[in-house]
Scaffold this motif. Sequence first.
Motif, PDB file in Angstrom:
ATOM      1  N   VAL A 135      10.393 -43.345  15.448  1.00  0.00           N
ATOM      2  CA  VAL A 135       9.075 -42.830  15.980  1.00  0.00           C
ATOM      3  C   VAL A 135       7.976 -43.625  15.957  1.00  0.00           C
ATOM      4  O   VAL A 135       7.439 -43.894  17.310  1.00  0.00           O
ATOM      5  N   GLU A 136       7.652 -44.281  15.143  1.00  0.00           N
ATOM      6  CA  GLU A 136       6.338 -45.012  14.949  1.00  0.00           C
ATOM      7  C   GLU A 136       6.673 -46.425  15.611  1.00  0.00           C
ATOM      8  O   GLU A 136       5.699 -47.204  15.875  1.00  0.00           O
ATOM      9  N   LYS A 137       7.941 -46.822  15.690  1.00  0.00           N
ATOM     10  CA  LYS A 137       8.205 -48.264  15.969  1.00  0.00           C
ATOM     11  C   LYS A 137       8.267 -48.377  17.371  1.00  0.00           C
ATOM     12  O   LYS A 137       8.269 -49.441  17.881  1.00  0.00           O
ATOM     13  N   PRO A 148       6.679 -47.926  21.606  1.00  0.00           N
ATOM     14  CA  PRO A 148       5.482 -47.616  22.181  1.00  0.00           C
ATOM     15  C   PRO A 148       5.178 -46.373  22.565  1.00  0.00           C
ATOM     16  O   PRO A 148       5.824 -45.557  22.503  1.00  0.00           O
ATOM     17  N   ALA A 149       3.675 -46.146  22.463  1.00  0.00           N
ATOM     18  CA  ALA A 149       3.126 -44.638  22.670  1.00  0.00           C
ATOM     19  C   ALA A 149       3.485 -44.200  24.056  1.00  0.00           C
ATOM     20  O   ALA A 149       3.772 -45.053  24.871  1.00  0.00           O
ATOM     21  N   LYS A 150       3.469 -43.073  24.395  1.00  0.00           N
ATOM     22  CA  LYS A 150       3.961 -42.392  25.349  1.00  0.00           C
ATOM     23  C   LYS A 150       2.713 -42.435  26.438  1.00  0.00           C
ATOM     24  O   LYS A 150       1.608 -42.437  25.968  1.00  0.00           O
ATOM     25  N   ASP A 151       3.085 -42.793  27.703  1.00  0.00           N
ATOM     26  CA  ASP A 151       2.026 -42.698  28.502  1.00  0.00           C
ATOM     27  C   ASP A 151       1.677 -41.159  29.110  1.00  0.00           C
ATOM     28  O   ASP A 151       2.650 -40.738  28.988  1.00  0.00           O
ATOM     29  N   GLU A 162       4.699 -39.789  31.270  1.00  0.00           N
ATOM     30  CA  GLU A 162       5.927 -39.470  30.459  1.00  0.00           C
ATOM     31  C   GLU A 162       5.363 -37.874  29.360  1.00  0.00           C
ATOM     32  O   GLU A 162       6.162 -37.185  29.654  1.00  0.00           O
ATOM     33  N   GLU A 163       4.381 -37.867  29.097  1.00  0.00           N
ATOM     34  CA  GLU A 163       3.788 -36.641  28.356  1.00  0.00           C
ATOM     35  C   GLU A 163       3.956 -35.726  29.189  1.00  0.00           C
ATOM     36  O   GLU A 163       4.185 -34.456  29.004  1.00  0.00           O
ATOM     37  N   THR A 215       6.751 -34.651  18.619  1.00  0.00           N
ATOM     38  CA  THR A 215       6.702 -36.065  17.899  1.00  0.00           C
ATOM     39  C   THR A 215       7.803 -36.881  18.377  1.00  0.00           C
ATOM     40  O   THR A 215       7.692 -38.339  18.569  1.00  0.00           O
ATOM     41  N   ARG A 216       9.118 -36.186  18.536  1.00  0.00           N
ATOM     42  CA  ARG A 216      10.155 -37.074  18.552  1.00  0.00           C
ATOM     43  C   ARG A 216      10.741 -37.273  20.181  1.00  0.00           C
ATOM     44  O   ARG A 216      11.688 -37.804  20.254  1.00  0.00           O
ATOM     45  N   ARG A 262      11.190 -38.047  23.513  1.00  0.00           N
ATOM     46  CA  ARG A 262      10.922 -39.275  24.585  1.00  0.00           C
ATOM     47  C   ARG A 262      11.944 -39.171  25.791  1.00  0.00           C
ATOM     48  O   ARG A 262      12.965 -38.674  25.888  1.00  0.00           O
TER      49      ARG A 262
END
Length: 107
Positions: A58-60, A62-65, A68-69, A81-82, A84
């Motif tokens: 999860v932390e590895k 890239p952040a969701k734009d 995508e959210e 959290t998980r 994508r």
Amino acid sequence: MAKITYIEHNGTPHEVEVRNGMTVMEGARDNGIPGIEADCGGACACSTCHVYVDPAWVEKLPAKDPMEEDMLDFAYEPDPTRSRLTCQLKVSDALDGLVVQMPERQI
């Protein structure tokens, strides 16, 4: 090239090599992995390539734009959290070993 493990909802794993520059969704589609429908073809206009990322990854990623959210709101049982969309995850050497699990169904 990265080895990515796709785990079906029933627990069946599929480990495949995906070329750098492709998306995790394209890797599933091109290798016939069941559970990722990708109805929009990777345009981030649906949620049918939704997966749950292994907690270790999860932390590895890239952040969701924001797009995508927004689309994840339409996914089946999204996890804040998980979850994508695999069409938004570009494959690189940094993703070697990535593990994703498909939801029970795509909507």
